[in-house]
Enzyme design. Structure first.
Site, PDB file in Angstrom:
ATOM      1  CG  ASN A 154      25.844  72.034  62.299  1.00  0.00           C
ATOM      2  OD1 ASN A 154      25.257  70.986  62.571  1.00  0.00           O
ATOM      3  ND2 ASN A 154      25.574  73.167  62.909  1.00  0.00           N
ATOM      4  CD  GLU A 250      20.321  71.844  68.058  1.00  0.00           C
ATOM      5  OE1 GLU A 250      20.491  70.628  68.263  1.00  0.00           O
ATOM      6  OE2 GLU A 250      21.257  72.646  67.945  1.00  0.00           O
ATOM      7  CB  CYS A 284      21.691  76.020  65.398  1.00  0.00           C
ATOM      8  SG  CYS A 284      22.244  75.103  66.821  1.00  0.00           S
TER       9      CYS A 284
HETATM   10  O1  G3H Z   1      24.386  73.897  65.306  1.00  0.00           O
HETATM   11  C1  G3H Z   1      23.810  73.615  66.358  1.00  0.00           C
HETATM   12  C2  G3H Z   1      24.581  73.156  67.517  1.00  0.00           C
HETATM   13  O2  G3H Z   1      23.719  72.650  68.511  1.00  0.00           O
HETATM   14  C3  G3H Z   1      25.484  74.229  68.063  1.00  0.00           C
HETATM   15  O3  G3H Z   1      26.340  73.700  69.011  1.00  0.00           O
HETATM   16  O4  G3H Z   1      26.963  75.778  70.217  1.00  0.00           O
HETATM   17  O5  G3H Z   1      28.297  73.716  70.487  1.00  0.00           O
HETATM   18  O6  G3H Z   1      28.359  74.980  68.357  1.00  0.00           O
HETATM   19  P1  G3H Z   1      27.556  74.590  69.537  1.00  0.00           P
END
Ligand code: G3H
Length: 481
Positions: A154, A250, A284
Site C-alpha cells: 500500500n 507493523e 493499516c
Molecule cells: O498502512 C500503514 C501505514 O503505516 C499507514 O500510514 O497513516 O500515513 O496512511 P498512513
C-alpha cells in the site's frame, strides 16, 4: 493495454535476473503489467553473504560520506518522481495525487533522517552515581549489521524507504524485499540506487514468489534485524521463523473513531470519511469502525452518507478517491463480511456495489458485536457503524479488539478526551483527527496483534543501532602520573 515491463533485481551492485519471472497484475484490469525475477534459494543466500561482507566497510565509511551517497539516490528520486508516481498508479491503483504525495513525503523523510542521524551522539556515564570513582563509559551507536526490509503493497515507496534509509544511513547493509504487488516500483528504486553508486552489496533488492522464498528470506542466520510491514498473519509467521533477530513489525489494525454526543459532527464526519476511505481504506491506520453515542448517531450518519456520496469513485488514472482494491481475493473477502453483517440485521446505507476490483464506498449501520465486520480488518472501503449508550461501553468495545494500533476520539470536552485516551490500549490516540502515522517524525507503534517495536524517524534509527560501550578507568595516585 500497457506493455509488460520487466525490472531486474539488484544483487551485489548488479542488475540481476535468472530468466524466471513473477507476473505483476494490475488491480484495475487484472491483466499482467510487469514481471520481476523469481529468485531461488541459492541466489537469496548469496545475497545475504555479499550484504554481510559489504556491511563491514560501509559501517566504517564516515557518516557524511554515507549521507552524500544516499543523497545522490534521493536526488534521482526527485528527478524521476513523475515516473515513480506513475508506477505506483499503475501497479497498486493509488490515485495520482496520493501517489505524488507518497513520493514527496518520502523525499522529506529522507532529508529529515539524514539530519536526525547526525545528532545520534554517544551517551556518557560516570561511575560516581554508583559509588565508583574513576570510571567513565562512552556508549556510541553502532550499526547492527544486515537488515531485511520487507515492505507492503500500500505504500511501496514510502514504507520501503522508511526502512531502507534509516538502516543504511546508520551503517547497516540491506536486503530489500518489496511486496509482490509493489515490486515494479520497488525494483525501480533499486535501479536508481545503483545509478547513485551505493557500494556493491550494501543495498540489495530481491523478488520472487512468497510461497517459494518467504521462509528462506527470514530464516537466514546472517540477518540481524527484520523490519516488516504487512498483515498480522505474515508478521506473526516471521516472528516464529526468524532466528535470534531483532524485529520491528507493523501489522494490522481495526482503528475505532469514538464519537461522543458533544462532538463537532461536521468536523467529525469529514475526518471519518477521509480516514476510512483514502486509498480505498487500504491503510493499516484507516478508521475501520465508528463507535458513536446513540444520541447523535442519526445526525452523524446523515453527514457521513452525504460526504461518502461526494467521493470520486473510479480509476486511479482519473485521480479518484476510491479506486480498485489490490486483488480479487480482497473483493471476495469484503463481500463475505458485508453479506454476513447484512444477514445478521445490519443496514447497508451506501455502496455494496462491485465492478471487477472496484468496491463502491460502503457504510454499514446497526453493526453489532456478533458480526465479523465489527472485528475483522477488511482493508477496503467498507465502514461499520456501532452505537453505544455510555463511554465505558465504547472503551470496552474499542479495547476488545485483537488489534491496538490507533484510535480517534471526537469530542469538544478535553476532560472526556483525556480520560478515554488514557483508558484505550492502542499505540496512539488522536483527539479530533483521523488515525494516521504521520507526521513521520512522530513515533509510530502498535500493540497486541498490531505490532512490535517502534517506527518514526528517531525510533527507526534506534532500532537499527546498538550501543557499544568503551569504559575508561584511571587512578589518581601520584606514582601513576
Ligand atoms: O498502512 C500503514 C501505514 O503505516 C499507514 O500510514 O497513516 O500515513 O496512511 P498512513
Amino acid at each position: 493495454m500497457n506493455k509488460v515491463r520487466q525490472i531486474n533485481a539488484l544483487i551485489n551492485g548488479e542488475n540481476y535476473q535468472n530468466g524466471k519471472w513473477v507476473d505483476i497484475i494490475s488491480p484495475t484490469t487484472n491483466e499482467v503489467i510487469g514481471q520481476v525475477p523469481a529468485l531461488t534459494k541459492k541466489e537469496i543466500d548469496d545475497c545475504y553473504q555479499v550484504a554481510a561482507k559489504a556491511q563491514k566497510s560501509w559501517a566504517t565509511t564516515p557518516l557524511l560520506e554515507r549521507i552524500a551517497v544516499l543523497n545522490k539516490w534521493k536526488e534521482l528520486m526527485v528527478e524521476y518522481q513523475e515516473e515513480i508516481a506513475n508506477l505506483i498508479v499503475l501497479e497498486i491503483a493509488k490515485g495520482k495525487t496520493a501517489a505524488v504525495t507518497e513520493v514527496t513525503r518520502t523525499i522529506d523523510y529522507i532529508e529529515y533522517t539524514f539530519e536526525e542521524m547526525k545528532r545520534m551522539h554517544p551517551r556518557t556515564y560516570t561511575g560516581d552515581s554508583w559509588g565508583i570513582a574513576n570510571k567513565m563509559g562512552i556508549f556510541q551507536y553502532v550499526p547492527k549489521g544486515v537488515v531485511l526490509a520487507i515492505s507492503p503493497f500500500n505504500y511501496p515507496v514510502n514504507l520501503s524507504i522508511a526502512k531502507i534509509i534509516p538502516a543504511l544511513v546508520a551503517g547497516n547493509s540491506v536486503v530489500f524485499k518489496p511486496a509482490s504487488q509493489g515490486s515494479l516500483v520497488g525494483l525501480f528504486l533499486a535501479q536508481l540506487a545503483n545509478v547513485a553508486k551505493i557500494p556493491a552489496g550494501v543495498f540489495n533488492a530481491v523478488s520472487g514468489k512468497g510461497s517459494e522464498i518467504g521462509d528462506i528470506l527470514v530464516e537466514n542466520p546472517l540477518i540481524n534485524v527484520i523490519s516488516f510491514t504487512g498483515s498480522t498473519a505474515v508478521g506473526t509467521g516471521i516472528a516464529q521463523k526468524s532466528l535470534r533477530t531483532d524485529l520491528i513489525l507493523e501489522m494490522g489494525g481495526k482503528d475505532p473513531a469514538i464519537v461522543l454526543a458533544d462532538a463537532d459532527l461536521e468536523l467529525t464526519a469529514t475526518k471519518i470519511i477521509k480516514g476510512a476511505f483514502s486509498y480505498s481504506g487500504q491503510r493499516c491506520t484507516a478508521i475501520k469502525r465508528v463507535l458513536v453515542d446513540q444520541k447523535v448517531k442519526q445526525a452523524l450518519v446523515k453527514l457521513l452518507v452525504e460526504k461518502v456520496n461526494k467521493l470520486k469513485v473510479g480509476n486511479p488514472e482519473d485521480d479518484c478517491d476510491v479506486t480498485p482494491v489490490i486483488n480479487e481475493k480482497t473483493v471476495k473477502y469484503i463481500k463475505g463480511l458485508i453479506n454476513d453483517a447484512s444477514k445478521k440485521g445490519a443496514k447497508i446505507l451506501t455502496g455494496n456495489k462491485f465492478e471487477k476490483n472496484l468496491i463502491y464506498p460502503t457504510l454499514v449501520d446497526n453493526v453489532n458485536q456478533s458480526m465479523a465486520l465489527a472485528w475483522e480488518e477488511p482493508f477496503g472501503p467498507v465502514l461499520p457503524i456501532i452505537s453505544f449508550t455510555n463511554v465505558d461501553e465504547a472503551i470496552k468495545i474499542a479495547n476488545a479488539s485483537q488489534y491496538a494500533l490507533q484510535a480517534a476520539i471526537f469530542t469538544t470536552n478535553i476532560n472526556s478526551a483525556m480520560t478515554i485516551a488514557h483508558a484505550l490500549d492502542t499505540g496512539t490516540v488522536n483527539i479530533n483527527d483521523q488515525t494516521q502515522r504521520g507526521p513521520d517524525l512522530f513515533p509510530f507503534m502498535g500493540v497486541k496483534d498490531s505490532g512490535l517495536g517502534v517506527q518514526g524517524i528517531h525510533d527507526a534509527l534506534i532500532s537499527f543501532l546498538r550501543p557499544k560501550g568503551i569504559v575508561f578507568n584511571w587512578s589518581d595516585k601520584k606514582e601513576n602520573k
